[in-house]
Design a protein around this motif. Structure first.
Motif, PDB file in Angstrom:
ATOM      1  N   ASP A 117       0.853  -1.199   0.000  1.00  0.00           N
ATOM      2  CA  ASP A 117       0.000   0.000   0.000  1.00  0.00           C
ATOM      3  C   ASP A 117       0.885   1.244   0.000  1.00  0.00           C
ATOM      4  OD1 ASP A 117       0.922   0.456   2.600  1.00  0.00           O
ATOM      5  OD2 ASP A 117      -0.763  -0.609   3.495  1.00  0.00           O
ATOM      6  N   ASN A 118       0.250   2.383  -0.008  1.00  0.00           N
ATOM      7  CA  ASN A 118       0.988   3.648  -0.084  1.00  0.00           C
ATOM      8  C   ASN A 118       1.164   4.306   1.277  1.00  0.00           C
ATOM      9  OD1 ASN A 118       1.246   3.493  -2.897  1.00  0.00           O
ATOM     10  ND2 ASN A 118      -0.790   4.358  -3.207  1.00  0.00           N
ATOM     11  N   SER A 119       1.451   3.500   2.300  1.00  0.00           N
ATOM     12  CA  SER A 119       1.545   4.029   3.658  1.00  0.00           C
ATOM     13  C   SER A 119       2.884   4.679   3.961  1.00  0.00           C
ATOM     14  CB  SER A 119       1.288   2.906   4.663  1.00  0.00           C
ATOM     15  OG  SER A 119       2.250   1.870   4.522  1.00  0.00           O
ATOM     16  N   VAL A 122      17.070   3.224  -2.873  1.00  0.00           N
ATOM     17  CA  VAL A 122      16.713   4.063  -1.728  1.00  0.00           C
ATOM     18  C   VAL A 122      17.980   4.298  -0.925  1.00  0.00           C
ATOM     19  CG1 VAL A 122      15.340   4.254   0.382  1.00  0.00           C
ATOM     20  CG2 VAL A 122      14.367   3.144  -1.658  1.00  0.00           C
ATOM     21  N   ASN A 123      18.195   5.518  -0.476  1.00  0.00           N
ATOM     22  CA  ASN A 123      19.350   5.813   0.366  1.00  0.00           C
ATOM     23  C   ASN A 123      19.362   4.882   1.578  1.00  0.00           C
ATOM     24  OD1 ASN A 123      20.055   7.857  -1.367  1.00  0.00           O
ATOM     25  ND2 ASN A 123      19.180   9.495  -0.095  1.00  0.00           N
ATOM     26  N   ALA A 124      20.539   4.400   1.936  1.00  0.00           N
ATOM     27  CA  ALA A 124      20.670   3.353   2.952  1.00  0.00           C
ATOM     28  C   ALA A 124      19.963   3.710   4.259  1.00  0.00           C
ATOM     29  CB  ALA A 124      22.148   3.066   3.202  1.00  0.00           C
ATOM     30  N   GLN A 125      20.064   4.947   4.695  1.00  0.00           N
ATOM     31  CA  GLN A 125      19.496   5.322   5.996  1.00  0.00           C
ATOM     32  C   GLN A 125      17.972   5.408   5.984  1.00  0.00           C
ATOM     33  OE1 GLN A 125      21.384   7.153   3.993  1.00  0.00           O
ATOM     34  NE2 GLN A 125      21.161   9.376   4.329  1.00  0.00           N
ATOM     35  N   PHE A 126      17.367   5.309   4.778  1.00  0.00           N
ATOM     36  CA  PHE A 126      15.906   5.401   4.690  1.00  0.00           C
ATOM     37  C   PHE A 126      15.259   4.083   4.241  1.00  0.00           C
ATOM     38  CE2 PHE A 126      17.291   9.809   4.311  1.00  0.00           C
ATOM     39  CZ  PHE A 126      16.432  10.449   5.194  1.00  0.00           C
ATOM     40  N   ARG A 127      16.015   3.013   4.266  1.00  0.00           N
ATOM     41  CA  ARG A 127      15.460   1.727   3.840  1.00  0.00           C
ATOM     42  C   ARG A 127      14.608   1.101   4.933  1.00  0.00           C
ATOM     43  NH1 ARG A 127      20.910  -0.533   0.690  1.00  0.00           N
ATOM     44  NH2 ARG A 127      20.897   1.126  -0.899  1.00  0.00           N
ATOM     45  N   ARG A 128      13.816   0.108   4.522  1.00  0.00           N
ATOM     46  CA  ARG A 128      12.907  -0.624   5.414  1.00  0.00           C
ATOM     47  C   ARG A 128      11.837   0.295   6.003  1.00  0.00           C
ATOM     48  NH1 ARG A 128      14.689  -5.625   5.831  1.00  0.00           N
ATOM     49  NH2 ARG A 128      13.161  -6.094   7.463  1.00  0.00           N
ATOM     50  N   GLN A 129      11.480   1.305   5.222  1.00  0.00           N
ATOM     51  CA  GLN A 129      10.389   2.202   5.617  1.00  0.00           C
ATOM     52  C   GLN A 129       9.277   2.212   4.565  1.00  0.00           C
ATOM     53  OE1 GLN A 129      11.768   6.150   6.860  1.00  0.00           O
ATOM     54  NE2 GLN A 129      13.771   5.294   7.450  1.00  0.00           N
ATOM     55  N   GLY A 130       9.335   1.266   3.633  1.00  0.00           N
ATOM     56  CA  GLY A 130       8.298   1.181   2.609  1.00  0.00           C
ATOM     57  C   GLY A 130       8.510   2.093   1.415  1.00  0.00           C
TER      58      GLY A 130
END
Length: 318
Positions: A187-189, A258-266
């Motif tokens: 989803d777009n969360s 995605v920049n490494a520090q912003f991964r696993r955030q969807g």
């Protein structure tokens, strides 16, 4: 890609032919390899009336339908250089060809095998080998210092021939493919916005990629084909934290990162969702991911986009 006889491609023979063509025949005026077949470059050859016709005839017995504009777009993106590409002619008809892309790869001026084919009735005569041999003087005079190609890993005969020529395997690639309806689109969360950006922005974000992209997915390829591509960036506030580049007409997802520090955030899932919604085709393909790019592979597999085939990248110093 035609697989030619090993004897025609022995390295010593290639070197002798190379010397002969450089110092005796020259390479600009064409070279007759038998009473009917002549090799010439493709400078000033019309795409619509000759090049696409030759491409279609060479792959007529393959279970693939080639769209003219898709082939044209592919050649543009991969740096097709007609003056440094060559074909074998039987009269006025092209019966075999190698379309070479020219550009910089790993800081070295490189020729890339954009497409090689031989019309069915002319296969098994070593014509592709003759074209390759004939092209070497022109490539070297143009300053090209290496020849790059990709080959399917299950094509053992081709790999054996290339190794005898002196090609070395430089990387392994995984290629992914899935129908959009089968992809697990999240989803777009994700707390980000996604908007189109210019190719220049994508160039500034290349550090987000975990590996050096292959020739056809490089930033240079993207810049050459920017008229056919869509670039999206994911932003949190004013910060650009991820991007993707794709061809909506072919389903080709050239880059997603995605920049490494912003991964696993969807954020990657959001970018994939946005790309999928813009695709005209019913599927997505992601080509040439090296096996050590584990985060990209894990992401694609989690989205139910499996490995469809594997390739080797091979390079021959010139």
């Amino acid at each position: 890609l035609e697989i030619v006889s090993e004897s025609a491609l022995r390295w010593n023979s290639l070197v002798r032919n190379f010397y002969y063509l450089c110092h005796v025949n020259g390479y600009s005026a064409g070279n007759t390899i038998n009473n009917m077949i002549e090799i010439r470059n493709l400078e000033n050859v019309d795409f619509d009336t000759l090049l696409f016709r030759a491409f279609s005839r060479a792959f007529a017995d393959y279970a693939i339908n080639f769209d003219k504009e898709e082939v044209r777009s592919m050649l543009v993106r991969r740096g097709f250089n007609p003056a440094l590409s060559f074909a074998a002619y039987d009269g006025d008809e092209i019966v075999a060809f190698t379309f070479n892309g020219i550009g910089t790869y790993n800081d070295t001026l490189t020729a890339y095998d954009t497409g090689t084919g031989t019309v069915k009735d002319y296969r098994g005569q070593g014509i592709a080998a003759d074209i390759f041999t004939y092209s070497l003087p022109a490539l070297r005079v143009a300053g090209v210092r290496q020849y790059l190609l990709e080959v399917l890993q299950d094509n053992g005969k081709a790999i054996s021939v290339y190794r005898r020529l002196g090609f070395e395997t430089t990387r392994e690639f995984y290629c992914f493919h899935r129908s959009i309806e089968s992809i697990r689109l999240a989803d777009n969360s994700a707390k980000c916005t996604v908007a189109p950006v210019a190719v220049d922005t994508v160039r500034t974000m290349q550090s987000a990629c975990d590996f050096i992209p292959s020739w056809q997915n490089s930033i240079e390829s993207i810049e050459r084909g920017q008229g056919q591509l869509t670039c999206l960036a994911a932003m949190i506030g004013d910060a650009k934290v991820g991007y993707c580049v794709f061809d909506s007409a072919t389903g080709d997802l050239s880059q997603i990162a995605v920049n490494a520090q912003f991964r696993r955030q969807g954020i990657g899932s959001r970018l994939l969702h946005e790309a999928a919604m813009r695709m005209v085709t019913g599927s997505i393909k992601v080509l040439n991911i090296p096996p050590d790019a584990t985060s990209v592979i894990a992401f694609l597999c989690a989205r139910n986009i499996p490995v469809a085939t594997k390739q080797y990248e091979m390079i021959l110093p010139l």
